[in-house]
Design a protein around this motif. Structure first.
Motif, PDB file in Angstrom:
ATOM      1  N   GLN A 132      19.257 -20.600 -73.856  1.00  0.00           N
ATOM      2  CA  GLN A 132      19.494 -20.991 -72.469  1.00  0.00           C
ATOM      3  C   GLN A 132      18.311 -21.781 -71.905  1.00  0.00           C
ATOM      4  N   GLU A 133      17.092 -21.384 -72.298  1.00  0.00           N
ATOM      5  CA  GLU A 133      15.911 -22.124 -71.847  1.00  0.00           C
ATOM      6  C   GLU A 133      15.861 -23.508 -72.485  1.00  0.00           C
ATOM      7  N   ARG A 136      18.155 -25.555 -70.481  1.00  0.00           N
ATOM      8  CA  ARG A 136      17.556 -25.892 -69.183  1.00  0.00           C
ATOM      9  C   ARG A 136      16.531 -27.007 -69.326  1.00  0.00           C
ATOM     10  N   MET A 137      15.728 -26.952 -70.392  1.00  0.00           N
ATOM     11  CA  MET A 137      14.725 -27.974 -70.614  1.00  0.00           C
ATOM     12  C   MET A 137      15.380 -29.344 -70.817  1.00  0.00           C
ATOM     13  N   ARG A 139      18.262 -30.276 -69.668  1.00  0.00           N
ATOM     14  CA  ARG A 139      18.896 -30.706 -68.420  1.00  0.00           C
ATOM     15  C   ARG A 139      17.867 -31.191 -67.399  1.00  0.00           C
ATOM     16  N   LEU A 140      16.783 -30.439 -67.233  1.00  0.00           N
ATOM     17  CA  LEU A 140      15.789 -30.764 -66.215  1.00  0.00           C
ATOM     18  C   LEU A 140      14.811 -31.846 -66.666  1.00  0.00           C
ATOM     19  N   TYR A 145      10.659 -29.049 -66.021  1.00  0.00           N
ATOM     20  CA  TYR A 145      11.047 -27.750 -66.575  1.00  0.00           C
ATOM     21  C   TYR A 145       9.887 -26.767 -66.533  1.00  0.00           C
ATOM     22  N   SER A 152       5.374 -25.874 -65.231  1.00  0.00           N
ATOM     23  CA  SER A 152       5.891 -27.217 -65.488  1.00  0.00           C
ATOM     24  C   SER A 152       4.718 -28.196 -65.470  1.00  0.00           C
TER      25      SER A 152
END
Length: 242
Positions: A132-133, A136-137, A139-140, A145, A152
């Motif tokens: 999941q991380e 997220r990385m 996506r962001l 991130y 970050s």
């Protein structure tokens, strides 16, 4: 206006090669999920090559003209950075052991970027243990991130802006040597040169060399780039080099 406005000059170097650097290189291209570095990040030491690199950097410092030599030295509190500064300045006539020499200061705002729950993991380890991380990385984006418990790149920029603002206020006209980490070198460029996310993330793709020189000098009322990631002074620091 950039984030460093009152200094007369700024030299940054990354610490010499550390045992952590060797551990990361050892797992590249393998299916390892961890680097298995035994020390906490703050206690990772230099290798023998790292100490040679630090001495070579010190000889480069010693050859600077008087009006380009640092007048203040600040280092990350992490062992590998502190030892790099100590070894380098021992090669100069203005080190802390010389009469009237410079004192090595430490500032926790120069520590390496904190990785939180991802510390010690390889990219493969992140994807397998924290999918999941990893999502997220993606996506962001790397710049924004923030891993749980970590920082970050923008978090790093905030503490560095604070550090350089304090330098401006306490030491206007100073020439400052900063001994720290690759992320500190990269984000100092972002701050001093007023770069964008896209520009600095492109720069970040190329590794910062251990004990490389990144430098700004004042011209026309502003700090201007004079060198970036320059390693030419290290040619005699590699035991494998004739």
């Amino acid at each position: 206006m950039n984030g460093v406005n009152a200094l007369d000059g700024l030299i940054l170097t990354r610490h010499g090669e550390s045992t952590g650097n060797l551990a990361y290189r050892a797992v590249q291209g393998t299916d390892a999920e961890e680097t298995e570095i035994p020390e906490r990040d703050a206690d990772i030491p230099l290798t023998d090559t790292g100490r040679l690199q630090a001495a070579a950097f010190g000889r480069w410092l010693a050859e600077l003209p008087d009006d380009e030599r640092p007048t203040r030295v600040v280092t990350s509190p992490y062992l590998r950075a502190r030892d790099t500064a100590r070894i380098a300045l021992a090669q100069t006539p203005f080190g802390p052991d010389e009469p009237g020499g410079l004192r090595i200061e430490m500032d926790e705002r120069l520590r390496d970027r904190e990785q939180g729950i991802l510390e010690g993991l390889t990219p493969l380890g992140v994807r397998r243990r924290h999918p999941q991380e990893a999502a997220r990385m993606r996506r962001l984006g790397k710049f924004y991130y923030r891993p749980p418990g970590g920082e970050s790149w923008t978090d790093l920029a905030l503490r560095l802006r604070s550090f350089y603002r304090d330098l401006d206020l306490s030491s206007p006209g100073a020439r400052v040597l900063v001994v720290a980490h690759d992320a500190i070198v990269v984000m100092t460029r972002y701050i001093v040169e007023d770069l964008s996310e896209q520009e600095i993330m492109e720069i970040e793709k190329d590794p910062i060399g251990n004990c490389s020189v990144t430098r700004w000098q004042r011209h026309g009322g502003t700090l201007r780039p004079a060198a970036f990631n320059d390693c030419t002074h290290l040619l005699d620091a590699d035991p494998a080099t004739p």
